[in-house]
Design an enzyme around this catalytic site. Structure first.
Site, mmCIF file in Angstrom:
data_model
loop_
_atom_site.group_PDB
_atom_site.id
_atom_site.type_symbol
_atom_site.label_atom_id
_atom_site.label_comp_id
_atom_site.label_asym_id
_atom_site.label_seq_id
_atom_site.Cartn_x
_atom_site.Cartn_y
_atom_site.Cartn_z
ATOM 1 N N GLY A 12 6.719 -18.256 42.658
ATOM 2 C CA GLY A 12 6.315 -18.885 43.926
ATOM 3 C C GLY A 12 7.300 -18.509 45.017
ATOM 4 O O GLY A 12 7.543 -19.283 45.943
ATOM 5 N N ALA A 13 7.866 -17.295 44.915
ATOM 6 C CA ALA A 13 8.963 -16.898 45.810
ATOM 7 C C ALA A 13 8.511 -16.638 47.242
ATOM 8 O O ALA A 13 9.336 -16.568 48.143
ATOM 9 C CB ALA A 13 9.643 -15.652 45.255
ATOM 10 N N THR A 14 7.184 -16.486 47.451
ATOM 11 C CA THR A 14 6.741 -16.258 48.827
ATOM 12 C C THR A 14 6.316 -17.587 49.466
ATOM 13 O O THR A 14 5.834 -17.614 50.596
ATOM 14 C CB THR A 14 5.538 -15.287 48.863
ATOM 15 O OG1 THR A 14 4.518 -15.819 48.002
ATOM 16 C CG2 THR A 14 5.931 -13.904 48.391
ATOM 17 N N ALA A 18 10.554 -22.111 48.587
ATOM 18 C CA ALA A 18 11.560 -21.056 48.463
ATOM 19 C C ALA A 18 12.116 -20.718 49.837
ATOM 20 O O ALA A 18 13.340 -20.606 50.018
ATOM 21 C CB ALA A 18 10.932 -19.824 47.814
ATOM 22 N N ARG A 46 2.196 -13.566 43.688
ATOM 23 C CA ARG A 46 1.022 -12.707 43.545
ATOM 24 C C ARG A 46 1.014 -11.566 44.569
ATOM 25 O O ARG A 46 0.622 -10.457 44.273
ATOM 26 C CB ARG A 46 -0.235 -13.556 43.715
ATOM 27 C CG ARG A 46 -1.466 -12.891 43.148
ATOM 28 C CD ARG A 46 -2.608 -13.812 43.061
ATOM 29 N NE ARG A 46 -2.490 -14.894 44.042
ATOM 30 C CZ ARG A 46 -3.263 -15.961 44.039
ATOM 31 N NH1 ARG A 46 -4.163 -16.104 43.105
ATOM 32 N NH2 ARG A 46 -3.135 -16.900 44.952
ATOM 33 N N LYS A 148 8.135 -31.113 41.038
ATOM 34 C CA LYS A 148 7.071 -32.083 40.924
ATOM 35 C C LYS A 148 5.785 -31.517 41.531
ATOM 36 O O LYS A 148 5.879 -30.572 42.298
ATOM 37 C CB LYS A 148 7.475 -33.380 41.604
ATOM 38 C CG LYS A 148 7.596 -33.248 43.143
ATOM 39 C CD LYS A 148 7.900 -34.557 43.751
ATOM 40 C CE LYS A 148 6.640 -35.336 44.007
ATOM 41 N NZ LYS A 148 6.137 -35.178 45.383
ATOM 42 N N ASP A 177 13.992 -33.909 40.955
ATOM 43 C CA ASP A 177 13.645 -34.992 41.863
ATOM 44 C C ASP A 177 14.656 -34.825 42.979
ATOM 45 O O ASP A 177 15.827 -35.174 42.805
ATOM 46 C CB ASP A 177 13.791 -36.359 41.196
ATOM 47 C CG ASP A 177 13.363 -37.470 42.146
ATOM 48 O OD1 ASP A 177 13.739 -37.401 43.329
ATOM 49 O OD2 ASP A 177 12.656 -38.397 41.716
ATOM 50 N N HIS A 178 14.229 -34.265 44.100
ATOM 51 C CA HIS A 178 15.244 -33.848 45.084
ATOM 52 C C HIS A 178 16.022 -35.036 45.662
ATOM 53 O O HIS A 178 17.091 -34.857 46.207
ATOM 54 C CB HIS A 178 14.635 -32.958 46.173
ATOM 55 C CG HIS A 178 13.844 -33.696 47.211
ATOM 56 N ND1 HIS A 178 12.590 -34.176 46.992
ATOM 57 C CD2 HIS A 178 14.151 -34.044 48.484
ATOM 58 C CE1 HIS A 178 12.147 -34.778 48.080
ATOM 59 N NE2 HIS A 178 13.076 -34.710 49.011
ATOM 60 N N LYS A 182 20.474 -35.921 46.857
ATOM 61 C CA LYS A 182 20.940 -36.395 48.168
ATOM 62 C C LYS A 182 22.310 -37.042 48.018
ATOM 63 O O LYS A 182 22.537 -37.822 47.085
ATOM 64 C CB LYS A 182 19.930 -37.392 48.764
ATOM 65 C CG LYS A 182 18.609 -36.743 49.166
ATOM 66 C CD LYS A 182 17.724 -37.722 49.899
ATOM 67 C CE LYS A 182 16.306 -37.208 50.071
ATOM 68 N NZ LYS A 182 16.116 -36.260 51.157
ATOM 69 N N GLU A 216 8.326 -42.083 56.662
ATOM 70 C CA GLU A 216 8.231 -40.754 57.281
ATOM 71 C C GLU A 216 7.412 -40.832 58.548
ATOM 72 O O GLU A 216 6.489 -41.645 58.645
ATOM 73 C CB GLU A 216 7.527 -39.780 56.329
ATOM 74 C CG GLU A 216 8.300 -39.496 55.075
ATOM 75 C CD GLU A 216 7.594 -38.433 54.256
ATOM 76 O OE1 GLU A 216 7.682 -37.261 54.641
ATOM 77 O OE2 GLU A 216 6.937 -38.782 53.261
ATOM 78 N N HIS A 240 10.736 -40.656 43.359
ATOM 79 C CA HIS A 240 11.904 -40.969 44.188
ATOM 80 C C HIS A 240 12.228 -42.462 44.247
ATOM 81 O O HIS A 240 13.382 -42.864 44.100
ATOM 82 C CB HIS A 240 11.702 -40.466 45.622
ATOM 83 C CG HIS A 240 11.181 -39.060 45.711
ATOM 84 N ND1 HIS A 240 11.643 -38.055 44.900
ATOM 85 C CD2 HIS A 240 10.243 -38.489 46.515
ATOM 86 C CE1 HIS A 240 11.013 -36.924 45.219
ATOM 87 N NE2 HIS A 240 10.154 -37.168 46.180
#
Ligand code: BG6
Length: 497
Positions: A12-14, A18, A46, A148, A177-178, A182, A216, A240
């Site tokens: 999923g680098a594009t 990322a 891809r 996730k 779990d970002h 933190k 948010e 989270h």
């Protein structure tokens, strides 16, 4: 400290993650000298990109995110690209050839990190191929980093887990779990366990309730397709919010090791009182935003967003009351709330202490404020302690005062991004700030009972809060029933120093 050595293969680098997080975080680590020259990254996706195109993309993403970037040329030399069809073995065979070549070229000891930063429906297929096509047959370590959502409910999470466990052992799996990366989330343990001031009070004798808000301002953006099937409960609460509850409520671990910390967190999740059936309506509130004004600009309602069902029953807001049935916490509600399109972007934890047994300063017109400990997770980072002191002058009147500690202004620099810390942890083999399978499973079983009720009963009142507000009225009533109210997040801004 020895610098970690590894080949990082990003699937999923594009993609967006990322670009926004992974490349800038790796660059930071490189610039700070935390990773030396013994690393290489293979971007996998891809699109039929050339290596030059990919290196340019990495460079652009770092520049966009950080403004300027010294050493960027030497950094991007470590990046390679491989276009693949994730269902086709021959793609993996080619990928393995490149990996073996880079292993020798950069002296990587066969260490490999596979980072899945892409649509979850391919997680299982990719891990199967990694094994079948030889990529995991390496002399060094092999680790899987997985974003996730980890499943959609307990059943699908189990299936996915079984699939990846065919290839990786539990201690080789790093479930992101970002929030655990933190700075101030990591600080919860230190504030609690390194201060004689708090730990003795950290229980049901002295704490009246705990409130965790993660609000948010943004809506669902371009993620309508995913979000409409997920909703705030699965998107934010299952991971989270429950992780923050676990860190706030856990017992002190006997050692600061991954296993000990995780096992204390697991115990909290096991002690969570299950909320089922009719109780869901008493303990949880769901909301969905309608059109409204954000910073004086009208924004559409959720049902008008792209890729969202115009009659969607999906919640974009959740408030809930959680009870932890153990000795320490019996009787103390943990209130959580999270939502999109609210009035502020803010993650804060408020610990409200009980009133003192006898208030000598009580006046009808000026009740004493409770003591509060506020942990500011973002955007400010710090803690504030709300106390009462004497108002200067002749009379013995009280006035609320605040003791502030602002993390970012003390260090004089921005604290590292969550992803930077998590990537570094993974490279060093420290899984403490990643989610163990037991935590995932327990969180899903808690959340599944609530989704079951919400999915079977249509909420006729949706949309029930206007964009730009702090959620539906019912969320206030949830606390009012217990004699509490939400401490407004905007009242707790750490004073800029
Ligand atoms: C992600 C959710 O896990 O967390 C998003 O999928 C949400 O919907 C995001 O916007 C919030 O993260 P942060 O770090 O901005 O609070």
């Amino acid at each position: 400290m020895e610098k970690p050595t590894s080949l990082i293969i990003i699937f999923g680098a594009t993609g967006d993650l990322a670009k926004r997080k992974l490349f800038p975080s790796l660059f930071h680590l490189y610039r700070k000298g935390k990773i030396g020259n013994k690393f290489a990254v293979i971007g996998v996706a891809r699109r039929p990109w050339s290596q030059e195109q990919f290196q340019q993309h990495v460079q652009d993403s770092v520049l966009t995110s950080l403004g300027q970037a010294e050493d960027i040329e030497s950094f991007v030399q470590h990046f390679y690209y491989q276009s693949i069809d994730v269902t086709d073995s021959s793609s993996y065979v080619q990928l393995n050839e490149l990996a073996n070549k880079l292993d020798v070229q950069y002296d990587l000891n066969g260490n490999r990190i596979f980072y899945l930063a892409m649509a979850p429906e391919f997680f299982g297929t990719i891990t199967e191929h990694l094994k079948a096509d030889g990529l995991t047959a390496t002399n060094g370590f092999k680790r899987l980093v997985i974003e996730k959502p980890f499943g959609h409910d307990l059943e699908s999470a189990k299936q996915l887990n079984n699939q990846i466990r065919e290839v990786f052992s539990e201690d080789e799996i790093y479930r992101i779990d970002h929030y655990l990366g933190k700075e101030m989330v990591q600080n919860i343990e230190v504030i609690r366990f390194a201060n004689a001031l708090f730990e003795p009070l950290w229980n049901n004798r002295f704490i009246s309730n705990i409130q965790i808000t993660s609000s948010e301002v943004l809506g669902v953006e371009e993620r309508g397709r995913y979000y409409d099937k997920s909703g705030a409960l699965r998107d934010m609460v299952q991971n989270h919010m429950l992780q923050m509850v676990a860190l706030l409520a856990m017992e002190p671990p006997i050692r600061l090791t991954t296993d000990e910390i995780r096992s204390e967190k697991v115990k909290v999740l096991r002690a969570l009182r299950p909320i089922k059936g009719e109780d869901v309506h008493r303990y949880f509130v769901r909301g969905q935003y309608g059109p409204g004004a954000i910073r004086n600009e009208m924004v559409p309602g959720y049902r008008q967003e792209a890729n969202v069902d115009p009659e969607s029953n999906t919640e974009t807001f959740v408030a809930g009351k959680l009870m932890i049935d153990n000795f320490r916490w019996a009787g103390v509600p943990f209130y959580i709330r999270t939502g999109k399109r609210m009035s502020a972007k803010s993650t804060k934890i408020v610990i409200q202490f009980k009133d003192i047994p006898m208030n000598l300063y009580y006046k009808m017109d000026q009740p004493l404020s409770p003591n509060l400990l506020v942990i500011h997770i973002q955007p400010e980072e710090g803690i504030t302690l709300h106390l009462n002191a004497k108002k200067a002058g002749q009379n013995m009147e009280t006035t609320p005062v605040k003791l502030d500690f602002a993390n970012n202004s003390i260090d004089g620099m921005n604290t590292p991004e969550a992803y930077e810390k998590l990537l570094y942890d993974c490279m060093r083999g420290d899984a403490t700030n990643f989610t163990h399978w037991d935590e995932v499973a327990l969180s899903w079983s808690f959340v599944d009972e609530i989704s079951k009720v919400w999915e079977s009963t249509r909420e006729e009142k949706f949309p029930n809060y206007a964009a730009g507000t702090m959620g539906p009225k019912a969320a206030d009533e949830l606390l009012a029933k217990d004699g509490f109210h939400w401490w407004p997040v905007s009242d707790f801004e750490v004073q800029s120093k």
